[in-house]
Design a protein around this motif. Structure first.
Motif, PDB file in Angstrom:
ATOM      1  N   THR A   1       0.840  -1.200   0.000  1.00 27.59           N
ATOM      2  CA  THR A   1       0.000   0.000   0.000  1.00 27.59           C
ATOM      3  C   THR A   1       0.874   1.250   0.000  1.00 27.59           C
ATOM      4  O   THR A   1       1.916   1.296   0.670  1.00 27.59           O
ATOM      5  CB  THR A   1      -0.931   0.026   1.220  1.00 27.59           C
ATOM      6  N   LEU A   2       0.446   2.244  -0.720  1.00 30.24           N
ATOM      7  CA  LEU A   2       1.251   3.442  -0.875  1.00 30.24           C
ATOM      8  C   LEU A   2       1.416   4.217   0.425  1.00 30.24           C
ATOM      9  O   LEU A   2       2.499   4.761   0.690  1.00 30.24           O
ATOM     10  CB  LEU A   2       0.624   4.356  -1.930  1.00 30.24           C
ATOM     11  N   ASP A   3       0.381   4.283   1.229  1.00 35.56           N
ATOM     12  CA  ASP A   3       0.461   5.150   2.405  1.00 35.56           C
ATOM     13  C   ASP A   3       1.263   4.543   3.547  1.00 35.56           C
ATOM     14  O   ASP A   3       1.437   5.172   4.581  1.00 35.56           O
ATOM     15  CB  ASP A   3      -0.936   5.573   2.868  1.00 35.56           C
ATOM     16  N   ASP A   4       1.760   3.338   3.365  1.00 36.03           N
ATOM     17  CA  ASP A   4       2.610   2.729   4.389  1.00 36.03           C
ATOM     18  C   ASP A   4       4.076   2.678   3.986  1.00 36.03           C
ATOM     19  O   ASP A   4       4.913   2.179   4.754  1.00 36.03           O
ATOM     20  CB  ASP A   4       2.142   1.289   4.684  1.00 36.03           C
ATOM     21  N   ASN A   5       4.382   3.178   2.795  1.00 38.28           N
ATOM     22  CA  ASN A   5       5.727   3.019   2.270  1.00 38.28           C
ATOM     23  C   ASN A   5       6.177   4.258   1.501  1.00 38.28           C
ATOM     24  O   ASN A   5       5.374   4.895   0.809  1.00 38.28           O
ATOM     25  CB  ASN A   5       5.773   1.817   1.327  1.00 38.28           C
ATOM     26  N   GLY A   6       7.451   4.584   1.635  1.00 37.15           N
ATOM     27  CA  GLY A   6       7.985   5.711   0.908  1.00 37.15           C
ATOM     28  C   GLY A   6       8.197   5.384  -0.559  1.00 37.15           C
ATOM     29  O   GLY A   6       8.658   4.289  -0.895  1.00 37.15           O
ATOM     30  N   ILE A   7       7.880   6.337  -1.420  1.00 40.60           N
ATOM     31  CA  ILE A   7       8.047   6.180  -2.858  1.00 40.60           C
ATOM     32  C   ILE A   7       8.874   7.347  -3.390  1.00 40.60           C
ATOM     33  O   ILE A   7       8.678   8.490  -2.970  1.00 40.60           O
ATOM     34  CB  ILE A   7       6.691   6.186  -3.589  1.00 40.60           C
TER      35      ILE A   7
ATOM     36  N   VAL B   1       7.729  10.926  -1.922  1.00 42.06           N
ATOM     37  CA  VAL B   1       6.563  11.158  -1.066  1.00 42.06           C
ATOM     38  C   VAL B   1       6.647  10.205   0.116  1.00 42.06           C
ATOM     39  O   VAL B   1       6.851   9.002  -0.052  1.00 42.06           O
ATOM     40  CB  VAL B   1       5.241  10.991  -1.859  1.00 42.06           C
ATOM     41  N   ASN B   2       6.509  10.779   1.297  1.00 44.17           N
ATOM     42  CA  ASN B   2       6.663  10.011   2.525  1.00 44.17           C
ATOM     43  C   ASN B   2       5.345   9.331   2.901  1.00 44.17           C
ATOM     44  O   ASN B   2       4.295   9.585   2.291  1.00 44.17           O
ATOM     45  CB  ASN B   2       7.110  10.946   3.638  1.00 44.17           C
ATOM     46  N   THR B   3       5.407   8.490   3.907  1.00 43.36           N
ATOM     47  CA  THR B   3       4.211   7.775   4.352  1.00 43.36           C
ATOM     48  C   THR B   3       3.124   8.730   4.833  1.00 43.36           C
ATOM     49  O   THR B   3       1.938   8.445   4.695  1.00 43.36           O
ATOM     50  CB  THR B   3       4.559   6.791   5.461  1.00 43.36           C
ATOM     51  N   ASP B   4       3.532   9.875   5.378  1.00 42.08           N
ATOM     52  CA  ASP B   4       2.547  10.843   5.869  1.00 42.08           C
ATOM     53  C   ASP B   4       2.052  11.794   4.783  1.00 42.08           C
ATOM     54  O   ASP B   4       1.294  12.713   5.062  1.00 42.08           O
ATOM     55  CB  ASP B   4       3.130  11.667   7.022  1.00 42.08           C
ATOM     56  N   GLY B   5       2.522  11.562   3.555  1.00 48.07           N
ATOM     57  CA  GLY B   5       2.095  12.383   2.440  1.00 48.07           C
ATOM     58  C   GLY B   5       2.981  13.574   2.159  1.00 48.07           C
ATOM     59  O   GLY B   5       2.775  14.279   1.162  1.00 48.07           O
ATOM     60  N   ALA B   6       3.961  13.807   3.011  1.00 46.17           N
ATOM     61  CA  ALA B   6       4.884  14.913   2.771  1.00 46.17           C
ATOM     62  C   ALA B   6       5.680  14.662   1.494  1.00 46.17           C
ATOM     63  O   ALA B   6       6.069  13.527   1.218  1.00 46.17           O
ATOM     64  CB  ALA B   6       5.831  15.071   3.952  1.00 46.17           C
ATOM     65  N   THR B   7       5.890  15.716   0.743  1.00 45.38           N
ATOM     66  CA  THR B   7       6.586  15.588  -0.542  1.00 45.38           C
ATOM     67  C   THR B   7       7.884  16.387  -0.532  1.00 45.38           C
ATOM     68  O   THR B   7       7.995  17.417   0.140  1.00 45.38           O
ATOM     69  CB  THR B   7       5.701  16.069  -1.691  1.00 45.38           C
TER      70      THR B   7
ATOM     71  N   GLY C   1       9.841   5.183   5.433  1.00 48.33           N
ATOM     72  CA  GLY C   1       9.491   6.406   4.735  1.00 48.33           C
ATOM     73  C   GLY C   1      10.411   6.658   3.568  1.00 48.33           C
ATOM     74  O   GLY C   1      11.277   5.846   3.235  1.00 48.33           O
ATOM     75  N   ALA C   2      10.205   7.804   2.931  1.00 47.49           N
ATOM     76  CA  ALA C   2      10.992   8.161   1.754  1.00 47.49           C
ATOM     77  C   ALA C   2      12.251   8.914   2.149  1.00 47.49           C
ATOM     78  O   ALA C   2      12.261   9.682   3.113  1.00 47.49           O
ATOM     79  CB  ALA C   2      10.143   9.011   0.821  1.00 47.49           C
ATOM     80  N   ASP C   3      13.305   8.689   1.395  1.00 50.26           N
ATOM     81  CA  ASP C   3      14.532   9.470   1.563  1.00 50.26           C
ATOM     82  C   ASP C   3      15.250   9.520   0.233  1.00 50.26           C
ATOM     83  O   ASP C   3      14.733   9.059  -0.787  1.00 50.26           O
ATOM     84  CB  ASP C   3      15.422   8.872   2.667  1.00 50.26           C
ATOM     85  N   TRP C   4      16.428  10.080   0.193  1.00 50.83           N
ATOM     86  CA  TRP C   4      17.152  10.268  -1.069  1.00 50.83           C
ATOM     87  C   TRP C   4      18.203   9.190  -1.324  1.00 50.83           C
ATOM     88  O   TRP C   4      18.953   9.293  -2.287  1.00 50.83           O
ATOM     89  CB  TRP C   4      17.839  11.636  -1.085  1.00 50.83           C
ATOM     90  N   TYR C   5      18.265   8.184  -0.484  1.00 53.79           N
ATOM     91  CA  TYR C   5      19.319   7.189  -0.604  1.00 53.79           C
ATOM     92  C   TYR C   5      18.864   6.015  -1.458  1.00 53.79           C
ATOM     93  O   TYR C   5      18.022   5.209  -1.049  1.00 53.79           O
ATOM     94  CB  TYR C   5      19.756   6.711   0.771  1.00 53.79           C
TER      95      TYR C   5
END
Length: 122
Positions: free
Chosen positions: A27-33, A50-56, A101-105
Motif C-alpha cells: 500500500t502506498l500510504d505505508d511506504n515511501g516512494i 513522497v513520505n508515508t505521511d504524504g509529505a513531498t 518512509g521516503a529518503d534520497w538514498y
C-alpha cells in the motif's frame, strides 16, 4: 511487490509530461516512494519523493516545476513535470522503500520499476 513506470516520451522544451508508477503488492500510504533519474554518463539523481505521511520533497533542480502525488485508490504515484528543460532528459525510475518512509538514498529502495525515458528536445 511490483512497480511499473510509464508516461515518458519526447517533448519540446517548456512542455509537460506526467509519469505514472503503478504499484502492486503493498500500500502506498505505508511506504515511501521516490522518483530517480539517470542521464547518460551521469550519476543517478533523486528527483522527488513522497513520505508515508504524504509529505513531498523535491530536488533543487526540479522544485517548482515537478509535482509528485499519489492516488491510494489506484495504487499509483504520479510525477507531473512542467516547463521541461533539455537537462531533464533521462531515464526515470520509481522505487519503493518498503516498510519505511521516503529518503534520497538509492540503496534504501529495494524495489524498482523499469525506467521510462524522457527526452526534452526541440
Amino acid at each position: 511487490v511490483q512497480l511499473q513506470a510509464s508516461g515518458g516520451g519526447l517533448v519540446q522544451p517548456g512542455g509537460s509530461l506526467r509519469l505514472s508508477c503503478a504499484v502492486s503488492g503493498f500500500t502506498l500510504d505505508d511506504n515511501g516512494i521516490a522518483w530517480f533519474r539517470q542521464a547518460p554518463e551521469k550519476e543517478p539523481e533523486g528527483v522527488s519523493c513522497v513520505n508515508t505521511d504524504g509529505a513531498t520533497y523535491y530536488s533543487d533542480s526540479v522544485k517548482g516545476r515537478f509535482t509528485i502525488s499519489r492516488d491510494n485508490s489506484k495504487n499509483t504515484v504520479y510525477l507531473q513535470m512542467n516547463n521541461l528543460k533539455p537537462e531533464d532528459t533521462a531515464a526515470y525510475y520509481c522505487a519503493a522503500n518498503i516498510g519505511y518512509g521516503a529518503d534520497w538514498y538509492r540503496t534504501d529502495y529495494a524495489y524498482w520499476g523499469q525506467g521510462t525515458q524522457v527526452t526534452v528536445s526541440s
